[in-house]
Enzyme design. Structure first.
Site, PDB file in Angstrom:
ATOM      1  N   LYS A 112       5.246  -8.320   2.289  1.00 40.70           N
ATOM      2  CA  LYS A 112       5.015  -8.174   3.722  1.00 40.70           C
ATOM      3  C   LYS A 112       3.805  -9.022   4.114  1.00 40.70           C
ATOM      4  O   LYS A 112       2.827  -9.101   3.372  1.00 40.70           O
ATOM      5  CB  LYS A 112       4.753  -6.694   4.071  1.00 40.70           C
ATOM      6  CG  LYS A 112       5.898  -5.784   3.618  1.00 40.70           C
ATOM      7  CD  LYS A 112       5.828  -4.386   4.196  1.00 40.70           C
ATOM      8  CE  LYS A 112       4.621  -3.554   3.796  1.00 40.70           C
ATOM      9  NZ  LYS A 112       4.422  -3.411   2.339  1.00 40.70           N
ATOM     10  N   HIS A 155      -0.547   0.711   9.366  1.00 35.38           N
ATOM     11  CA  HIS A 155      -1.727   1.093   8.598  1.00 35.38           C
ATOM     12  C   HIS A 155      -2.743   1.868   9.421  1.00 35.38           C
ATOM     13  O   HIS A 155      -3.928   1.878   9.111  1.00 35.38           O
ATOM     14  CB  HIS A 155      -2.416  -0.150   8.018  1.00 35.38           C
ATOM     15  CG  HIS A 155      -1.518  -0.940   7.134  1.00 35.38           C
ATOM     16  ND1 HIS A 155      -0.716  -1.934   7.626  1.00 35.38           N
ATOM     17  CD2 HIS A 155      -1.273  -0.863   5.817  1.00 35.38           C
ATOM     18  CE1 HIS A 155      -0.017  -2.453   6.617  1.00 35.38           C
ATOM     19  NE2 HIS A 155      -0.333  -1.823   5.523  1.00 35.38           N
ATOM     20  N   ASP A 186      -1.813  -8.441   0.879  1.00 36.80           N
ATOM     21  CA  ASP A 186      -0.564  -8.499   0.116  1.00 36.80           C
ATOM     22  C   ASP A 186      -0.266  -9.927  -0.314  1.00 36.80           C
ATOM     23  O   ASP A 186       0.093 -10.189  -1.462  1.00 36.80           O
ATOM     24  CB  ASP A 186       0.591  -7.954   0.958  1.00 36.80           C
ATOM     25  CG  ASP A 186       0.437  -6.460   1.226  1.00 36.80           C
ATOM     26  OD1 ASP A 186      -0.453  -6.110   2.033  1.00 36.80           O
ATOM     27  OD2 ASP A 186       1.165  -5.661   0.623  1.00 36.80           O
ATOM     28  N   GLY A 220       0.831  -1.191   0.000  1.00 31.52           N
ATOM     29  CA  GLY A 220       0.000   0.000   0.000  1.00 31.52           C
ATOM     30  C   GLY A 220       0.870   1.248   0.000  1.00 31.52           C
ATOM     31  O   GLY A 220       2.015   1.227   0.451  1.00 31.52           O
ATOM     32  N   SER A 221       0.330   2.351  -0.496  1.00 31.59           N
ATOM     33  CA  SER A 221       1.037   3.626  -0.391  1.00 31.59           C
ATOM     34  C   SER A 221       0.801   4.191   1.012  1.00 31.59           C
ATOM     35  O   SER A 221      -0.024   3.686   1.773  1.00 31.59           O
ATOM     36  CB  SER A 221       0.526   4.592  -1.458  1.00 31.59           C
ATOM     37  OG  SER A 221       0.886   4.106  -2.736  1.00 31.59           O
ATOM     38  N   GLY A 222       1.557   5.238   1.345  1.00 36.02           N
ATOM     39  CA  GLY A 222       1.430   5.822   2.677  1.00 36.02           C
ATOM     40  C   GLY A 222       2.551   5.425   3.613  1.00 36.02           C
ATOM     41  O   GLY A 222       2.585   5.867   4.763  1.00 36.02           O
ATOM     42  N   HIS A 223       3.486   4.561   3.115  1.00 32.26           N
ATOM     43  CA  HIS A 223       4.623   4.121   3.923  1.00 32.26           C
ATOM     44  C   HIS A 223       5.937   4.684   3.398  1.00 32.26           C
ATOM     45  O   HIS A 223       7.007   4.179   3.725  1.00 32.26           O
ATOM     46  CB  HIS A 223       4.724   2.590   3.921  1.00 32.26           C
ATOM     47  CG  HIS A 223       3.455   1.894   4.236  1.00 32.26           C
ATOM     48  ND1 HIS A 223       2.762   2.133   5.405  1.00 32.26           N
ATOM     49  CD2 HIS A 223       2.744   0.962   3.562  1.00 32.26           C
ATOM     50  CE1 HIS A 223       1.668   1.372   5.407  1.00 32.26           C
ATOM     51  NE2 HIS A 223       1.636   0.659   4.299  1.00 32.26           N
TER      52      HIS A 223
END
Ligand SMILES: Nc1ncnc2c1ncn2[C@@H]1O[C@H](COP(=O)(O)OP(=O)(O)O)[C@@H](O)[C@H]1O
Ligand SMILES: [Mg+2]
Lengths: 333, 211
Positions: A105, A219, A110, A54-57
């Site tokens: 991960k 998250h 995922d 996911g994006s945001g990391h």
């Protein structure tokens, strides 16, 4: 919600355009499906290391694309795993003919999406292997959970297998090396505030001024427990003790210590915490031989930190020290 | 009116509208025990499904569901994308190329769909997932079809059972998916995937009743 965004639905695509603009010559960014690949891919005869999530990391994973680390990364929607067609597109861009290592991960989404991609790739005759990192000691690996989450250990994992692949290691070697890193890495995180997901518009949870979440993931999900806010000494203890006793790390071990900001914690506080962790390890006779301090696997603007320890041997040390040239990690080149 | 490809496509469009209406509710449920994206994921996915249906309406119900499946698998991501994608794919396979749905074929498709979710996600009833809504729905559909209920009745029974099944997740400790990381803290919350399964089945039942 106050954020530097235009339409929240376009955050990831807009940010990828900026990433491409910031690193011309290093990255090749394609849209629909979204893939970030190293500009010189495919590298003939080299194992291609591909990850995503996911994006945001950020900078994980897109900021780790480049020589000596990832060949490509697949950025999903914010906090949502990428799709199989992204993974297939990434692989088709970077396949150098020596096989593909997928670094995943351990989250249900995922794992399922990469698993589907791997099946489709294998059906097309691609030699693809998958390694799953699950280093978060906050979660017990039991029948009663989806297993441990993949968190901070992902960074040294991608660095180390990326270095080996760059130096010409074959797919078996890269896969075995990944197994060694995963077996010797443990992490734990905590939060002082919650992140705000752009498409949600409000914080993922609320904490009173005198509370903290211990055992959080990346998250914005609540942690294992909510606890009374502690000072830096107490926070480092709450993270370090479960890590040390889990592997366990013992006197005489040589380690990489990675002190990570979850996005909103300033470096001043992070170095303060890192110093405490180094002292604690010295007291126990554990030799910190390498360190990484900074925001490398984040949860948007969440304030908080995580600690990751990797038990080193000469082989892991050599690959950690090997040259790397990516937007977020660069040395030796 | 026979339930042909056009009717199934219309039911999928209606379900997409229901997901949009309930987007924020699903986000809030996922915010409590997950990562606040379930409503967003499904809305995005069904948005792409509607676009695909704008382009082509396949010529039998199974082919419509296959288009739904491949779109969800390739566009959604997260846990729900592959799980719902697999569910629709298995349902499509169960329907084959029959031109219309029957009570029996719908019950069989629902059973196949649950089988797909379980095969992919390895969850059992009681793990606090969409399986807690889908399994009783498949049971109820089979029972109703066996006593010669009509298509609309079969789907209504499935929707009723799915709603009860979703409610039953509230007191449970999650053992699969992101919510399992919370352990005991997941108690007292409705599982978002169970809720979306109940919403989809209720919408299909409403479409069948109106057809
Ligand atoms: N292993 C599993 N088997 C069946 N359903 C699952 C499983 N893991 C998660 N789910 C369902 O998926 C839902 C979450 O979907 P979503 O939020 O879209 O994905 P993610 O968990 O990747 O954020 C949960 O509420 C649950 O019903
Ligand atoms: Mg979610």
């Amino acid at each position: 919600m106050k954020k530097i965004v235009n339409d929240p639905a376009d955050v990831v695509a807009d940010a990828l355009r900026g990433l491409a603009a910031a690193h011309p010559g290093l990255l090749r960014v394609t849209e629909d499906p979204a893939v970030v690949a190293r500009a010189d891919a495919p590298v003939r005869g080299k194992v291609a290391v591909v990850s995503g999530g996911g994006s945001g990391h950020e900078p994980l994973h897109t900021g780790f694309v480049g020589p000596g680390m990832l060949d490509a990364a697949c950025p999903g929607a914010v906090f949502t795993s990428p799709t199989p067609d992204q993974v297939q597109a990434a692989v088709s861009q970077v396949d150098g003919g020596a096989g593909i290592l997928l670094v995943v991960k351990n989250y249900t989404g995922d794992v399922l999406n990469f698993e589907t991609a791997a099946e489709l790739l294998a059906a097309d005759g691609v030699d693809v292997r998958t390694v799953v990192i699950d280093d978060d000691v906050a979660v017990q690996d039991s029948l009663y959970t989806a297993g441990r989450r993949g968190v901070g250990g992902t960074v040294p994992l991608e660095k180390i297998v990326g270095a080996a692949a760059e130096a010409g290691a074959d797919l078996d070697t890269c896969e075995r090396l990944a197994g060694t890193v995963i077996a010797n890495t443990r992490s734990m995180g905590m939060a002082l505030t919650a992140p705000t997901v752009p498409h949600v518009g409000e914080p993922s949870f609320t904490l009173a001024g005198d509370e903290m979440e211990v055992g959080i993931g990346i998250h914005g999900e609540p942690g294992r427990r909510r606890a009374a806010l502690a000072d830096a000494n107490g926070i480092v203890t709450a993270l370090l003790d479960p890590i040390l006793s889990d592997l366990p790390f013992t006197e005489g071990d040589r380690v990489l210590l990675f002190t990570n900001s979850m996005g909103g914690t300033p470096l001043l506080e992070l170095y303060l915490a890192h110093g405490i962790a180094e002292r604690r390890l010295a007291e126990r006779g554990i030799a910190v031989e390498r360190r990484l301090v900074g925001p490398f696997i984040t949860s948007l603007e969440m304030q908080g930190m995580s600690l990751t320890m990797l038990r080193l041997d000469d082989e892991l040390l050599r690959w950690w020290d090997a040259p790397v040239h990516t937007p977020a990690l660069r040395w030796g080149l | 009116m026979p339930c042909d490809a056009a009717a199934v496509a219309a039911a999928i469009r209606a379900a997409a509208a229901v997901i949009t209406t309930h987007r924020d509710e699903l986000v809030r449920l996922d915010q409590a025990i997950g990562d606040a994206d379930h409503g967003e994921n499904l809305e995005r996915g069904f948005g792409f499904v509607v676009s695909s249906l704008d382009g082509e309406v396949p010529d039998n119900p199974g082919a419509v569901l296959k288009l739904v499946a491949t779109t969800l698998i390739s566009k959604v991501g997260g846990a729900a994308g592959p799980l719902y994608g697999t569910a629709f794919l298995r349902a499509a396979t169960a329907l084959g190329d029959a031109p219309v749905l029957t009570p029996e074929s719908v019950a069989a498709a629902l059973r196949a769909a649950v089988g797909g979710v379980v095969a992919r996600g390895k969850a059992e009833v009681g793990d606090k997932t969409m399986v807690d809504a889908l399994t009783p729905a498949a049971d109820a559909a089979e029972q109703t079809a066996a006593v010669a209920g009509e298509l609309a009745e079969v789907l209504r029974a499935a929707a009723d059972a799915a709603e009860a099944g979703a409610e039953s997740t509230v007191p449970l400790i999650a053992r699969k998916g992101r919510a399992s990381y919370l352990g005991e803290r997941s108690v007292g919350h409705l599982d978002p995937g169970a809720r979306s399964s109940a919403l989809l089945l209720r919408s299909f039942a409403d479409s069948a009743a109106g057809a």
